[in-house]
Structures are given as C-alpha cells and as structure tokens.
Design a protein around this motif. Structure first.
Motif, PDB file in Angstrom:
ATOM      1  N   PHE A  13       2.908  10.854  -5.513  1.00 44.27           N
ATOM      2  CA  PHE A  13       2.659   9.987  -6.665  1.00 44.27           C
ATOM      3  C   PHE A  13       1.168   9.810  -6.891  1.00 44.27           C
ATOM      4  CE2 PHE A  13       6.995   8.388  -6.525  1.00 44.27           C
ATOM      5  CZ  PHE A  13       7.318   8.404  -5.182  1.00 44.27           C
ATOM      6  N   TYR A  67      -0.821   6.540  -8.490  1.00 44.86           N
ATOM      7  CA  TYR A  67      -0.738   5.186  -9.007  1.00 44.86           C
ATOM      8  C   TYR A  67      -2.108   4.783  -9.545  1.00 44.86           C
ATOM      9  CZ  TYR A  67       3.905   3.946  -7.193  1.00 44.86           C
ATOM     10  OH  TYR A  67       5.259   3.859  -6.958  1.00 44.86           O
ATOM     11  N   GLN A  87      -4.505   1.412 -10.579  1.00 44.69           N
ATOM     12  CA  GLN A  87      -4.688  -0.031 -10.404  1.00 44.69           C
ATOM     13  C   GLN A  87      -5.910  -0.457 -11.211  1.00 44.69           C
ATOM     14  OE1 GLN A  87      -5.694  -1.543  -6.435  1.00 44.69           O
ATOM     15  NE2 GLN A  87      -4.157  -3.165  -6.699  1.00 44.69           N
ATOM     16  N   MET A 113      -0.579  -2.605  -9.702  1.00 40.97           N
ATOM     17  CA  MET A 113      -0.443  -1.172  -9.550  1.00 40.97           C
ATOM     18  C   MET A 113       0.688  -0.654 -10.432  1.00 40.97           C
ATOM     19  SD  MET A 113      -1.796   0.790  -6.840  1.00 40.97           S
ATOM     20  CE  MET A 113      -1.485  -0.138  -5.358  1.00 40.97           C
ATOM     21  N   LEU A 124       2.725   3.104 -11.796  1.00 40.35           N
ATOM     22  CA  LEU A 124       2.902   4.527 -11.549  1.00 40.35           C
ATOM     23  C   LEU A 124       2.370   5.335 -12.727  1.00 40.35           C
ATOM     24  CD1 LEU A 124       4.182   6.733  -9.715  1.00 40.35           C
ATOM     25  CD2 LEU A 124       6.240   6.511 -11.130  1.00 40.35           C
ATOM     26  N   MET A 134      -8.822   2.047 -10.357  1.00 42.19           N
ATOM     27  CA  MET A 134      -8.668   2.727  -9.076  1.00 42.19           C
ATOM     28  C   MET A 134      -7.425   3.596  -9.170  1.00 42.19           C
ATOM     29  SD  MET A 134     -10.902   2.081  -6.632  1.00 42.19           S
ATOM     30  CE  MET A 134     -10.037   2.326  -5.079  1.00 42.19           C
ATOM     31  N   PHE A 181      -4.751   5.849  -6.876  1.00 42.42           N
ATOM     32  CA  PHE A 181      -4.290   6.084  -5.514  1.00 42.42           C
ATOM     33  C   PHE A 181      -3.257   7.202  -5.488  1.00 42.42           C
ATOM     34  CE2 PHE A 181      -6.393   2.585  -3.579  1.00 42.42           C
ATOM     35  CZ  PHE A 181      -6.406   1.570  -4.513  1.00 42.42           C
ATOM     36  N   ILE A 228       3.095   5.885   1.818  1.00 43.08           N
ATOM     37  CA  ILE A 228       1.744   5.631   2.300  1.00 43.08           C
ATOM     38  C   ILE A 228       0.747   6.082   1.249  1.00 43.08           C
ATOM     39  CG2 ILE A 228       2.342   5.727   4.740  1.00 43.08           C
ATOM     40  CD1 ILE A 228       1.187   8.553   4.785  1.00 43.08           C
ATOM     41  N   PHE A 229      -0.396   5.409   1.232  1.00 45.01           N
ATOM     42  CA  PHE A 229      -1.397   5.598   0.191  1.00 45.01           C
ATOM     43  C   PHE A 229      -2.702   6.143   0.757  1.00 45.01           C
ATOM     44  CE2 PHE A 229       0.377   3.537  -3.579  1.00 45.01           C
ATOM     45  CZ  PHE A 229       1.467   2.871  -3.031  1.00 45.01           C
ATOM     46  N   GLY A 230      -3.439   6.832  -0.097  1.00 46.26           N
ATOM     47  CA  GLY A 230      -4.805   7.182   0.227  1.00 46.26           C
ATOM     48  C   GLY A 230      -5.727   5.999  -0.024  1.00 46.26           C
ATOM     49  N   LYS A 231      -7.000   6.183   0.261  1.00 50.55           N
ATOM     50  CA  LYS A 231      -7.962   5.091   0.111  1.00 50.55           C
ATOM     51  C   LYS A 231      -8.411   4.868  -1.325  1.00 50.55           C
ATOM     52  CE  LYS A 231      -9.783   5.374   4.810  1.00 50.55           C
ATOM     53  NZ  LYS A 231      -9.154   4.094   5.215  1.00 50.55           N
ATOM     54  N   GLY A 232      -8.084   5.807  -2.185  1.00 54.41           N
ATOM     55  CA  GLY A 232      -8.337   5.607  -3.591  1.00 54.41           C
ATOM     56  C   GLY A 232      -9.606   6.250  -4.108  1.00 54.41           C
ATOM     57  N   ARG A 276     -12.262   5.410  -7.323  1.00 55.89           N
ATOM     58  CA  ARG A 276     -12.621   4.503  -8.420  1.00 55.89           C
ATOM     59  C   ARG A 276     -13.140   5.360  -9.567  1.00 55.89           C
ATOM     60  NH1 ARG A 276     -13.324  -0.768  -8.586  1.00 55.89           N
ATOM     61  NH2 ARG A 276     -13.380  -0.909  -6.310  1.00 55.89           N
ATOM     62  N   TYR A 300       2.504  -4.405   1.702  1.00 61.36           N
ATOM     63  CA  TYR A 300       1.237  -3.733   1.967  1.00 61.36           C
ATOM     64  C   TYR A 300       0.125  -4.766   2.014  1.00 61.36           C
ATOM     65  CZ  TYR A 300       3.536   0.645   0.692  1.00 61.36           C
ATOM     66  OH  TYR A 300       4.383   1.725   0.643  1.00 61.36           O
ATOM     67  N   GLN A 308     -10.215  -0.732  -1.112  1.00 52.44           N
ATOM     68  CA  GLN A 308      -9.459   0.154  -0.233  1.00 52.44           C
ATOM     69  C   GLN A 308      -8.049   0.374  -0.758  1.00 52.44           C
ATOM     70  OE1 GLN A 308     -10.842   1.652   2.596  1.00 52.44           O
ATOM     71  NE2 GLN A 308     -12.671   0.798   1.655  1.00 52.44           N
ATOM     72  N   GLY A 309      -7.366   1.352  -0.167  1.00 54.08           N
ATOM     73  CA  GLY A 309      -5.993   1.605  -0.543  1.00 54.08           C
ATOM     74  C   GLY A 309      -5.035   0.665   0.141  1.00 54.08           C
ATOM     75  N   PRO A 310      -3.829   0.524  -0.399  1.00 47.69           N
ATOM     76  CA  PRO A 310      -2.820  -0.313   0.251  1.00 47.69           C
ATOM     77  C   PRO A 310      -2.472   0.228   1.638  1.00 47.69           C
ATOM     78  CG  PRO A 310      -2.200   0.200  -2.015  1.00 47.69           C
ATOM     79  CD  PRO A 310      -3.352   1.077  -1.675  1.00 47.69           C
ATOM     80  N   PHE A 322       0.094   0.177   4.690  1.00 45.05           N
ATOM     81  CA  PHE A 322       1.503  -0.100   4.942  1.00 45.05           C
ATOM     82  C   PHE A 322       1.659  -1.134   6.053  1.00 45.05           C
ATOM     83  CE2 PHE A 322       5.962   0.693   5.312  1.00 45.05           C
ATOM     84  CZ  PHE A 322       6.257   0.667   6.663  1.00 45.05           C
ATOM     85  N   GLU A 363      10.620   5.652  -7.757  1.00 41.75           N
ATOM     86  CA  GLU A 363       9.474   4.862  -8.226  1.00 41.75           C
ATOM     87  C   GLU A 363       9.471   3.488  -7.595  1.00 41.75           C
ATOM     88  OE1 GLU A 363       9.105   4.509 -12.430  1.00 41.75           O
ATOM     89  OE2 GLU A 363       7.412   3.118 -12.327  1.00 41.75           O
ATOM     90  N   ALA A 364       8.355   3.108  -7.039  1.00 38.30           N
ATOM     91  CA  ALA A 364       8.165   1.765  -6.497  1.00 38.30           C
ATOM     92  C   ALA A 364       7.405   0.931  -7.516  1.00 38.30           C
ATOM     93  CB  ALA A 364       7.403   1.822  -5.185  1.00 38.30           C
ATOM     94  N   PHE A 401       5.361  -2.576  -8.278  1.00 37.98           N
ATOM     95  CA  PHE A 401       4.550  -3.518  -7.526  1.00 37.98           C
ATOM     96  C   PHE A 401       4.473  -4.878  -8.191  1.00 37.98           C
ATOM     97  CE2 PHE A 401       2.421  -1.397  -3.996  1.00 37.98           C
ATOM     98  CZ  PHE A 401       2.800  -0.095  -4.225  1.00 37.98           C
TER      99      PHE A 401
END
Lengths: 113, 114
Positions: A35, A37, A39, A45, A47, A89, A91, A102-106, A108, B35, B41-43, B45, B102-103, B105
């Motif tokens: 995915f 996302y 923000q 956040m 999709l 941002m 992600f 799980i997500f990456g750090k993003g 900007r 999260y 930073q990213g979320p 978990f 799809e999640a 938030f």
C-alpha cells in the motif's frame, strides 16, 4: 521479519510535475499486499493505492500509479501532474498473510506552487 | 457509520500516571490495529486483533502497555506508569478481513507526558 524501507526522507517538486517515491521491502512470503498511504498535515491517514502481490499488472488510481517489481521487492509510487493538495507524508506499507500491516518511515513530499 | 473514532483526541498526563485510550472501529470490521507514531516518523506497530483475539503484540512494547477488545467491537489501549518517552500519537485502524485489505485509520490520540 518483514521490513519496509523508504530511502527518501523528504522531496520537493513543482506543481504539475511528476514525482516518484521509492519503497523497498523484505519478506519471504509470496502472497501479500502493498500500500501507499497519505497523511496530510494534521489529518488522518488515507489509502492512496494498493497492490496485490499475485497481480503482475501495476495498480493505477487516477494520477497515482505504482511500479511493482516483485523480484526486486520494490514498490514505487508515481504521482503525475502533482497538485498542491498532494503535499503530505507518504507511507509505504506491507501486509502479510496474517493481515499484519507494517509501515516505512515515510517520505515528506512538498508540492511547490 | 462515520469511520474509526478515537477518544480522547488529546491527553496530557503527568509522568507516572495511567492513561487509557479508546478506539471504536467501523462496524463489522473484524481487524483492529494499534500503532504509535512520533513526529515525522512512520506508524510503529503495537498490536492487532481479530475480533476479540489479540493476534500479536510488538516485542518492542513494554509490559506497561496493554490492549483489549473484550467484545470484538471497541478496543482500549492502556499505558501504566507513563514515561516522557511515551509521548506520541496513538493511531487505531480497522479493516474487514478479505475485503481488499484496506485499513481505515482514526484521527489518533495525541499523548503528552509531562
């Protein structure tokens, strides 16, 4: 364990230009979801686009498209005709077979007028 | 349905106090995620549920953190003996297993520990 890496902490582009955000991931699974996302500042956040790993065709949603390279474990996002509202941002995220996300750090992204 | 709802939106607490956050997912969503996100930073978990069953808790999470989803609907996240390092945005998301994955938030709960 799965990991998601976004190597570009920050990017800036002029309005109407095309920008590509990079993402790589690591997994031993064969079936999963990926995915992107978005923000926006001080907003929740949402999709942008999703890709099922078993589909070879790259997903597209209007101005947003992905380049999914399964063998290379790469999943980049291309934003065409960028707009000021794309400032946010971004992600990259990975969902495994157990639906853990799980997500990456993003990255900007700034769209400049 | 108005989406994922989180309460409170903001919480300021003194170090050492306990805090509890609530998340109301979208109706019928059987997956619920927590999260933690720090600025820029990213979320990260924390944990997730299928209905009332907690499927996994992050190994990075200390024993001061606990989450429940007693009836498979809303969920609570409790932090005991808060520390300044707990200051962050706590995000909740929900999804319907198998429905295109799809999640969705919530707007998050911002915790400040002083």
């Amino acid at each position: 364990a799965q990991t998601v890496t976004q190597s570009q902490p920050e990017m800036s582009v002029q309005e109407a230009e095309t920008v590509t955000l990079s993402c790589t991931y690591d997994t031993s699974e064969n079936n999963y979801y990926l995915f992107w996302y978005k923000q926006p500042p001080s907003r929740q956040m949402i999709l942008v686009i999703r890709q099922e790993a078993y589909k070879q065709q790259n997903a597209t949603e209007n101005r947003f498209s992905v380049n999914f390279q399964k063998a290379a474990k790469s999943f980049s996002l291309k934003i065409s005709d960028s707009q000021l509202g794309d400032t946010a941002m971004y992600f990259c995220a990975f969902m495994n077979r157990d639906d853990k996300i799980i997500f990456g750090k993003g990255t900007r992204l700034h769209i400049l007028p | 349905d108005t989406g994922v709802s989180q309460n409170p939106r903001h919480k300021i607490t003194k170090r050492g106090q306990n805090v509890t956050f609530r998340c109301d997912p979208i109706s019928e969503h059987n997956r619920l995620y927590w999260y933690r996100q720090t600025l820029g930073q990213g979320p990260e978990f924390l944990t997730y549920f299928q209905n009332e069953a907690q499927l996994e808790k992050s190994r990075l999470l200390s024993d001061r953190f606990s989450a429940e989803r007693p009836k498979g609907s809303f969920s609570t996240l409790e932090i005991q003996r808060t520390e300044q390092g707990d200051s962050a945005m706590y995000l909740c998301a929900s999804s319907l297993q198998g429905e295109e994955a799809e999640a969705f938030f919530g707007q998050g709960t911002r915790l400040t520990v002083v």
